[in-house]
Design a protein around this motif. Structure first.
Motif, PDB file in Angstrom:
ATOM      1  N   ALA A   1       0.856  -1.184   0.000  1.00 55.05           N
ATOM      2  CA  ALA A   1       0.000   0.000   0.000  1.00 55.05           C
ATOM      3  C   ALA A   1       0.892   1.233   0.000  1.00 55.05           C
ATOM      4  O   ALA A   1       1.943   1.244   0.649  1.00 55.05           O
ATOM      5  CB  ALA A   1      -0.910   0.014   1.233  1.00 55.05           C
ATOM      6  N   ARG A   2       0.476   2.247  -0.756  1.00 57.30           N
ATOM      7  CA  ARG A   2       1.315   3.444  -0.792  1.00 57.30           C
ATOM      8  C   ARG A   2       0.504   4.723  -0.886  1.00 57.30           C
ATOM      9  O   ARG A   2      -0.612   4.762  -1.406  1.00 57.30           O
ATOM     10  CB  ARG A   2       2.315   3.383  -1.947  1.00 57.30           C
ATOM     11  CG  ARG A   2       1.776   3.754  -3.312  1.00 57.30           C
ATOM     12  CD  ARG A   2       2.948   3.992  -4.269  1.00 57.30           C
ATOM     13  NE  ARG A   2       2.516   4.368  -5.592  1.00 57.30           N
ATOM     14  CZ  ARG A   2       2.322   5.642  -5.974  1.00 57.30           C
ATOM     15  NH1 ARG A   2       2.487   6.643  -5.134  1.00 57.30           N
ATOM     16  NH2 ARG A   2       1.942   5.906  -7.219  1.00 57.30           N
ATOM     17  N   ASP A   3       1.118   5.748  -0.360  1.00 60.30           N
ATOM     18  CA  ASP A   3       0.638   7.121  -0.474  1.00 60.30           C
ATOM     19  C   ASP A   3       0.760   7.540  -1.938  1.00 60.30           C
ATOM     20  O   ASP A   3       1.806   7.360  -2.554  1.00 60.30           O
ATOM     21  CB  ASP A   3       1.518   7.977   0.445  1.00 60.30           C
ATOM     22  CG  ASP A   3       1.312   9.468   0.301  1.00 60.30           C
ATOM     23  OD1 ASP A   3       0.427   9.887  -0.461  1.00 60.30           O
ATOM     24  OD2 ASP A   3       2.055  10.219   0.961  1.00 60.30           O
ATOM     25  N   GLY A   4      -0.320   8.069  -2.488  1.00 62.43           N
ATOM     26  CA  GLY A   4      -0.296   8.479  -3.881  1.00 62.43           C
ATOM     27  C   GLY A   4      -0.383   9.974  -4.078  1.00 62.43           C
ATOM     28  O   GLY A   4      -0.759  10.442  -5.154  1.00 62.43           O
ATOM     29  N   SER A   5      -0.045  10.743  -3.047  1.00 60.37           N
ATOM     30  CA  SER A   5      -0.103  12.199  -3.172  1.00 60.37           C
ATOM     31  C   SER A   5       0.978  12.704  -4.114  1.00 60.37           C
ATOM     32  O   SER A   5       1.909  11.982  -4.472  1.00 60.37           O
ATOM     33  CB  SER A   5       0.048  12.854  -1.798  1.00 60.37           C
ATOM     34  OG  SER A   5       1.295  12.526  -1.223  1.00 60.37           O
TER      35      SER A   5
ATOM     36  N   VAL B   1       1.751  -6.803   5.511  1.00 57.90           N
ATOM     37  CA  VAL B   1       1.341  -5.498   4.991  1.00 57.90           C
ATOM     38  C   VAL B   1       2.559  -4.585   4.957  1.00 57.90           C
ATOM     39  O   VAL B   1       3.228  -4.390   5.981  1.00 57.90           O
ATOM     40  CB  VAL B   1       0.235  -4.864   5.864  1.00 57.90           C
ATOM     41  CG1 VAL B   1      -0.168  -3.507   5.307  1.00 57.90           C
ATOM     42  CG2 VAL B   1      -0.974  -5.789   5.959  1.00 57.90           C
ATOM     43  N   PHE B   2       2.828  -4.016   3.796  1.00 53.47           N
ATOM     44  CA  PHE B   2       3.941  -3.080   3.649  1.00 53.47           C
ATOM     45  C   PHE B   2       3.392  -1.756   3.115  1.00 53.47           C
ATOM     46  O   PHE B   2       2.849  -1.703   2.010  1.00 53.47           O
ATOM     47  CB  PHE B   2       5.009  -3.653   2.712  1.00 53.47           C
ATOM     48  CG  PHE B   2       5.630  -4.908   3.242  1.00 53.47           C
ATOM     49  CD1 PHE B   2       6.637  -4.853   4.193  1.00 53.47           C
ATOM     50  CD2 PHE B   2       5.173  -6.149   2.816  1.00 53.47           C
ATOM     51  CE1 PHE B   2       7.187  -6.021   4.702  1.00 53.47           C
ATOM     52  CE2 PHE B   2       5.719  -7.322   3.316  1.00 53.47           C
ATOM     53  CZ  PHE B   2       6.729  -7.262   4.267  1.00 53.47           C
TER      54      PHE B   2
ATOM     55  N   THR C   1       7.465   1.978   5.685  1.00 54.98           N
ATOM     56  CA  THR C   1       8.694   2.583   5.178  1.00 54.98           C
ATOM     57  C   THR C   1       8.424   4.035   4.808  1.00 54.98           C
ATOM     58  O   THR C   1       7.532   4.331   4.016  1.00 54.98           O
ATOM     59  CB  THR C   1       9.207   1.844   3.929  1.00 54.98           C
ATOM     60  OG1 THR C   1       9.418   0.457   4.257  1.00 54.98           O
ATOM     61  CG2 THR C   1      10.519   2.444   3.445  1.00 54.98           C
ATOM     62  N   GLN C   2       9.199   4.924   5.403  1.00 54.96           N
ATOM     63  CA  GLN C   2       9.082   6.349   5.111  1.00 54.96           C
ATOM     64  C   GLN C   2      10.225   6.734   4.167  1.00 54.96           C
ATOM     65  O   GLN C   2      11.394   6.519   4.475  1.00 54.96           O
ATOM     66  CB  GLN C   2       9.145   7.165   6.399  1.00 54.96           C
ATOM     67  CG  GLN C   2       8.863   8.642   6.200  1.00 54.96           C
ATOM     68  CD  GLN C   2       8.435   9.304   7.502  1.00 54.96           C
ATOM     69  OE1 GLN C   2       7.311   9.152   7.941  1.00 54.96           O
ATOM     70  NE2 GLN C   2       9.343  10.056   8.118  1.00 54.96           N
TER      71      GLN C   2
ATOM     72  N   ASN D   1       6.637  -6.113  17.933  1.00 54.74           N
ATOM     73  CA  ASN D   1       6.860  -7.326  17.160  1.00 54.74           C
ATOM     74  C   ASN D   1       5.948  -7.424  15.942  1.00 54.74           C
ATOM     75  O   ASN D   1       6.182  -8.232  15.053  1.00 54.74           O
ATOM     76  CB  ASN D   1       6.644  -8.554  18.046  1.00 54.74           C
ATOM     77  CG  ASN D   1       7.648  -8.637  19.172  1.00 54.74           C
ATOM     78  OD1 ASN D   1       8.843  -8.481  18.957  1.00 54.74           O
ATOM     79  ND2 ASN D   1       7.155  -8.856  20.380  1.00 54.74           N
ATOM     80  N   LEU D   2       4.907  -6.605  15.914  1.00 51.81           N
ATOM     81  CA  LEU D   2       3.950  -6.627  14.814  1.00 51.81           C
ATOM     82  C   LEU D   2       4.093  -5.436  13.881  1.00 51.81           C
ATOM     83  O   LEU D   2       3.722  -5.515  12.716  1.00 51.81           O
ATOM     84  CB  LEU D   2       2.520  -6.660  15.348  1.00 51.81           C
ATOM     85  CG  LEU D   2       2.063  -7.935  16.047  1.00 51.81           C
ATOM     86  CD1 LEU D   2       0.668  -7.740  16.605  1.00 51.81           C
ATOM     87  CD2 LEU D   2       2.094  -9.120  15.094  1.00 51.81           C
ATOM     88  N   VAL D   3       4.576  -4.322  14.405  1.00 47.99           N
ATOM     89  CA  VAL D   3       4.707  -3.089  13.623  1.00 47.99           C
ATOM     90  C   VAL D   3       6.173  -2.671  13.613  1.00 47.99           C
ATOM     91  O   VAL D   3       6.766  -2.406  14.662  1.00 47.99           O
ATOM     92  CB  VAL D   3       3.836  -1.957  14.197  1.00 47.99           C
ATOM     93  CG1 VAL D   3       4.009  -0.696  13.355  1.00 47.99           C
ATOM     94  CG2 VAL D   3       2.375  -2.370  14.259  1.00 47.99           C
ATOM     95  N   LYS D   4       6.755  -2.613  12.423  1.00 45.24           N
ATOM     96  CA  LYS D   4       8.133  -2.179  12.287  1.00 45.24           C
ATOM     97  C   LYS D   4       8.203  -1.015  11.300  1.00 45.24           C
ATOM     98  O   LYS D   4       7.460  -0.986  10.317  1.00 45.24           O
ATOM     99  CB  LYS D   4       9.022  -3.322  11.804  1.00 45.24           C
ATOM    100  CG  LYS D   4       9.153  -4.452  12.811  1.00 45.24           C
ATOM    101  CD  LYS D   4      10.149  -5.500  12.338  1.00 45.24           C
ATOM    102  CE  LYS D   4      10.322  -6.604  13.360  1.00 45.24           C
ATOM    103  NZ  LYS D   4      11.321  -7.613  12.915  1.00 45.24           N
ATOM    104  N   THR D   5       9.084  -0.086  11.574  1.00 44.82           N
ATOM    105  CA  THR D   5       9.248   1.072  10.691  1.00 44.82           C
ATOM    106  C   THR D   5      10.700   1.191  10.248  1.00 44.82           C
ATOM    107  O   THR D   5      11.616   0.723  10.927  1.00 44.82           O
ATOM    108  CB  THR D   5       8.834   2.381  11.388  1.00 44.82           C
ATOM    109  OG1 THR D   5       9.784   2.687  12.427  1.00 44.82           O
ATOM    110  CG2 THR D   5       7.435   2.282  11.984  1.00 44.82           C
TER     111      THR D   5
END
Length: 211
Positions: free
Chosen positions: A9-13, A96-97, A131-132, A158-162
């Motif tokens: 999933a990605r930001d499309g702005s 989910v990425f 990923t930012q 353990n479930l959410v990594k950045t």
């Protein structure tokens, strides 16, 4: 245990320019290679959003641009709907990425965090990786908000990594030039980010392994 669903999933702005989208493409390719090592069947779902989210094909996911606003939680809410009938979590190992440059509508940050907490627990997804990419500023960015939620225990580490592609150091006040990387820096940071999200030298965990 042999089925994996990988959701990109990605930001499309409008600020997600060609350079940022190429980084998304490269990361997704290597993530696919890694996850396919551990599962017999791997399905992919591509989600694009500005203020609203929609499913798109792979080509549109990487190339489509739009100059509208940004509501990052719209992607998460769209994804949760796919769990109801199409991809039931008890039949899939779900990864989910999400990719963004970190600029979100301020009031949506709390919605994003709450949706992650309530709708993406361990019995639903194996991992949510955020990923930012080439953010103008870390302070107040989406990654900053998520990192704080992980630090204070609101989100499970353990479930959410950045991870970040580009520096998290604050820019010179008053400057809004787009961050840039050399090709060597870019490739090194992509590899480092993927290792952080998926682990280096470790198998990808299934829900059965964690139970």
């Amino acid at each position: 245990s042999s089925n994996a669903l990988v959701i990109y999933a990605r930001d499309g702005s409008g600020s997600m320019d060609a350079q940022k989208c190429e980084i998304v493409s490269d990361m997704a390719w290597w993530i696919d290679v890694w996850i396919r090592r551990f599962y017999t069947r791997v399905e992919r779902l591509h989600v694009w959003h500005d203020t609203a989210a929609m499913e798109v094909d792979e080509e549109k996911f990487y190339k489509y641009r739009f100059g509208g606003g940004t509501t990052c939680s719209s992607a998460l809410k769209f994804i949760t709907k796919q769990f109801e009938n199409r991809f039931p979590p008890n039949k899939w190992n779900i990864y989910v990425f999400y990719f963004s440059d970190g600029e979100n509508w301020g009031e949506d940050n709390a919605v994003f965090i709450n949706t992650l907490k309530e709708e993406f627990p361990g019995h639903v997804v194996n991992l949510t990786g955020i990923t930012q990419i080439l953010a103008y500023n870390y302070d107040g960015s989406l990654k900053h908000i998520v990192d704080q939620a992980v630090k204070d225990g609101t989100l499970d580490k353990n479930l959410v990594k950045t991870c970040s592609i580009g520096s998290e150091a604050s820019p010179t006040p008053g400057t809004w030039s787009s961050p840039s990387l050399t090709e060597e820096q870019r490739n090194e940071q992509i590899l480092k980010a993927i290792k952080h999200l998926l682990g280096s030298g470790k198998t990808v965990a299934s829900k059965e392994d964690s139970e």
